[in-house]
Design a protein around this motif. Structure first.
Motif, short mmCIF file in Angstrom:
data_model
loop_
_atom_site.label_atom_id
_atom_site.label_comp_id
_atom_site.label_asym_id
_atom_site.label_seq_id
_atom_site.Cartn_x
_atom_site.Cartn_y
_atom_site.Cartn_z
N ARG A 34 -18.04 -23.13 6.72
CA ARG A 34 -19.12 -24.09 7.01
C ARG A 34 -18.49 -25.34 7.61
O ARG A 34 -17.54 -25.89 7.03
N THR A 35 -19.00 -25.77 8.72
CA THR A 35 -18.50 -26.98 9.35
C THR A 35 -19.28 -28.20 8.83
O THR A 35 -20.26 -28.05 8.11
N SER A 36 -18.82 -29.36 9.19
CA SER A 36 -19.48 -30.67 8.98
C SER A 36 -19.23 -31.29 7.62
O SER A 36 -19.79 -32.35 7.32
N GLY A 37 -18.39 -30.68 6.79
CA GLY A 37 -18.05 -31.29 5.51
C GLY A 37 -19.03 -30.99 4.39
O GLY A 37 -18.74 -31.28 3.23
N GLU A 38 -20.19 -30.44 4.69
CA GLU A 38 -21.12 -30.07 3.62
C GLU A 38 -20.55 -28.86 2.88
O GLU A 38 -20.00 -27.96 3.52
N GLU A 39 -20.70 -28.87 1.57
CA GLU A 39 -20.14 -27.75 0.79
C GLU A 39 -21.26 -27.04 0.04
O GLU A 39 -21.44 -27.24 -1.16
N ARG A 40 -22.06 -26.31 0.77
CA ARG A 40 -23.12 -25.50 0.15
C ARG A 40 -23.42 -24.34 1.08
O ARG A 40 -23.06 -24.35 2.26
N LEU A 41 -24.16 -23.36 0.53
CA LEU A 41 -24.47 -22.16 1.32
C LEU A 41 -25.82 -22.24 2.01
O LEU A 41 -26.09 -21.47 2.95
N SER A 42 -26.70 -23.14 1.56
CA SER A 42 -28.00 -23.31 2.21
C SER A 42 -28.71 -21.98 2.47
O SER A 42 -29.18 -21.73 3.59
N ASN A 43 -28.75 -21.13 1.44
CA ASN A 43 -29.55 -19.88 1.52
C ASN A 43 -28.99 -18.88 2.54
O ASN A 43 -29.73 -18.13 3.19
N LEU A 79 -14.70 -21.45 3.12
CA LEU A 79 -13.88 -22.49 3.74
C LEU A 79 -14.79 -23.57 4.32
O LEU A 79 -15.63 -23.28 5.18
N PHE A 80 -14.62 -24.79 3.80
CA PHE A 80 -15.43 -25.90 4.28
C PHE A 80 -14.55 -26.80 5.13
O PHE A 80 -13.52 -27.29 4.64
N VAL A 81 -14.90 -26.97 6.38
CA VAL A 81 -14.06 -27.80 7.25
C VAL A 81 -14.84 -29.06 7.65
O VAL A 81 -16.06 -29.03 7.75
N PRO A 82 -14.11 -30.18 7.87
CA PRO A 82 -14.81 -31.44 8.12
C PRO A 82 -15.43 -31.56 9.52
O PRO A 82 -16.34 -32.35 9.72
N ASP A 83 -14.95 -30.79 10.47
CA ASP A 83 -15.41 -30.95 11.85
C ASP A 83 -16.90 -30.66 12.01
O ASP A 83 -17.41 -29.72 11.43
N TYR A 84 -17.56 -31.45 12.84
CA TYR A 84 -18.94 -31.12 13.20
C TYR A 84 -18.89 -29.90 14.12
O TYR A 84 -17.93 -29.72 14.90
N TRP A 85 -19.95 -29.10 14.08
CA TRP A 85 -19.92 -27.83 14.83
C TRP A 85 -19.56 -27.98 16.33
O TRP A 85 -18.76 -27.20 16.84
N PRO A 86 -20.10 -28.99 17.05
CA PRO A 86 -19.74 -29.07 18.48
C PRO A 86 -18.24 -29.26 18.72
O PRO A 86 -17.75 -29.00 19.82
N ASP A 87 -17.50 -29.73 17.70
CA ASP A 87 -16.05 -29.91 17.86
C ASP A 87 -15.27 -28.66 17.45
O ASP A 87 -14.04 -28.64 17.56
N PHE A 88 -15.96 -27.65 16.96
CA PHE A 88 -15.27 -26.44 16.53
C PHE A 88 -14.81 -25.69 17.78
O PHE A 88 -15.51 -25.65 18.79
N ASP A 89 -13.61 -25.14 17.74
CA ASP A 89 -13.10 -24.47 18.93
C ASP A 89 -12.14 -23.34 18.54
O ASP A 89 -11.98 -23.04 17.37
N ARG A 90 -11.54 -22.77 19.56
CA ARG A 90 -10.61 -21.66 19.36
C ARG A 90 -9.51 -21.98 18.35
O ARG A 90 -9.22 -21.20 17.46
N ASN A 91 -8.88 -23.17 18.49
CA ASN A 91 -7.78 -23.53 17.58
C ASN A 91 -8.26 -23.63 16.15
O ASN A 91 -7.59 -23.20 15.22
N ARG A 92 -9.44 -24.23 15.98
CA ARG A 92 -9.95 -24.38 14.60
C ARG A 92 -10.30 -23.02 14.02
O ARG A 92 -10.15 -22.78 12.83
N PHE A 93 -10.78 -22.12 14.88
CA PHE A 93 -11.08 -20.77 14.40
C PHE A 93 -9.79 -20.09 13.94
O PHE A 93 -9.72 -19.51 12.85
N PHE A 94 -8.74 -20.21 14.75
CA PHE A 94 -7.46 -19.58 14.36
C PHE A 94 -6.87 -20.26 13.12
O PHE A 94 -6.26 -19.59 12.28
N ASP A 95 -7.07 -21.58 12.99
CA ASP A 95 -6.62 -22.27 11.77
C ASP A 95 -7.33 -21.68 10.55
O ASP A 95 -6.72 -21.47 9.50
N ALA A 96 -8.62 -21.40 10.70
CA ALA A 96 -9.39 -20.83 9.58
C ALA A 96 -8.84 -19.45 9.21
O ALA A 96 -8.75 -19.10 8.04
N LEU A 97 -8.45 -18.68 10.23
CA LEU A 97 -7.89 -17.35 9.95
C LEU A 97 -6.57 -17.48 9.18
O LEU A 97 -6.26 -16.66 8.32
N LYS A 98 -5.81 -18.54 9.51
CA LYS A 98 -4.54 -18.75 8.79
C LYS A 98 -4.82 -19.05 7.33
O LYS A 98 -4.14 -18.55 6.43
#
Ligand code: IPE
Ligand code: IPE
Ligand code: MG
Length: 247
Positions: free
Chosen positions: A186-195, A207-226
């Protein structure tokens, strides 16, 4: 080629794409600009997931509760989904991406449902990434629909109440033929599943990441996989490490 630190690739990644509005607010822009920027992040993430060898990517595009937003915003979001399918379907098809849609369909009005069905139909035999679009999706609604189907079978005498199992419930869900998500971001720093995928998330890594969704990109996706590769999944048992050490 996947680097060694990504050795354990999740089969199914699901993403709660959140923070479009705040991304725009921070820049003094209307929320709708945040949503259109979000579509670019979708394109990049789909490519990254396919390149990484992820089999299923589920994107939470519109929740059953998002109808409660102002009508103009709902229309903006529906408009973007329409535009995305019209513009990107051909390319996704060329890239061998299979599209699946989960969420309530019966009550959808207008041209959205035919468009979603067309996307599914066009790409149904594709064999690369399966892109699951969660639209008008709410987990509780999905579970209610599944349980109602089973209750009807019990009523009709085709199933006994004792015959109801977790597997049977899973088979009535919209995700029946889709494996449970291994990783939910989940992006944007919120830590919930929202249904989102409540039943399916039983053993997902979150995995809760602080970035807002428009800033999410290939590198952040690969970071999440790590991060995923470094997690120790136990499913109620013992980790391989603990077991090898004799307790
Ligand atoms: C995610 O961004 C898009 C959808 C929920 C459809 P939001 O619109 O929720 O953005 P925030 O959370 O208000 O920043
Ligand atoms: C969840 O985000 C839904 C989608 C990403 C489509 P919301 O922004 O709607 O969730 P809440 O309201 O903050 O929990
Ligand atoms: Mg939000």
């Amino acid at each position: 080629m996947v680097s060694p630190e990504l050795a354990i690739i999740p089969r199914h990644v699901a993403i709660i794409m959140d923070g479009n509005g705040r991304w725009a607010n921070k820049r003094g822009l209307p929320r709708t600009i945040g949503h259109s920027k979000g579509v670019e992040a979708v394109r990049e993430t789909v490519k990254a997931a396919a390149d990484a060898g992820v089999e299923y990517l589920t994107l939470f595009a519109f929740s059953s509760e998002n109808w409660s937003r102002p009508e103009t915003e709902v229309n903006d979001l529906l408009g973007l989904l329409r535009k995305f399918i019209r513009r990107d379907l051909a390319e996704l098809h060329r890239e061998n991406v299979r599209i699946r849609v989960i969420g309530e369909r019966e009550k959808l009005r207008g041209d959205i449902l035919p468009l979603l069905l067309e996307a599914e139909e066009t790409t149904r035999h594709n064999t690369s990434l399966t892109l699951v679009i969660a639209f008008n999706y709410g987990s509780r609604d999905e579970i209610v629909r599944a349980v109602t189907k089973l209750a009807r079978e019990v009523e009709a005498g085709k199933l006994s109440a004792d015959g109801i199992t977790a597997q049977l419930i899973g088979e009535q869900l919209d995700t029946a033929d889709i494996p449970d998500p291994d990783l939910i971001i989940r992006t944007s720093g919120e830590e919930r599943l929202s249904n989102f995928l409540l039943w399916q998330a039983a053993y997902s890594e979150l995995l809760f990441v602080p970035d807002y969704w428009p800033d999410f990109d290939r590198n952040r996706f690969f970071d999440a996989l790590k991060v995923f590769a470094s997690r120790d999944r136990r499913f109620g048992g013992l980790s391989a490490k603990t077991a090898a050490a004799g307790g």
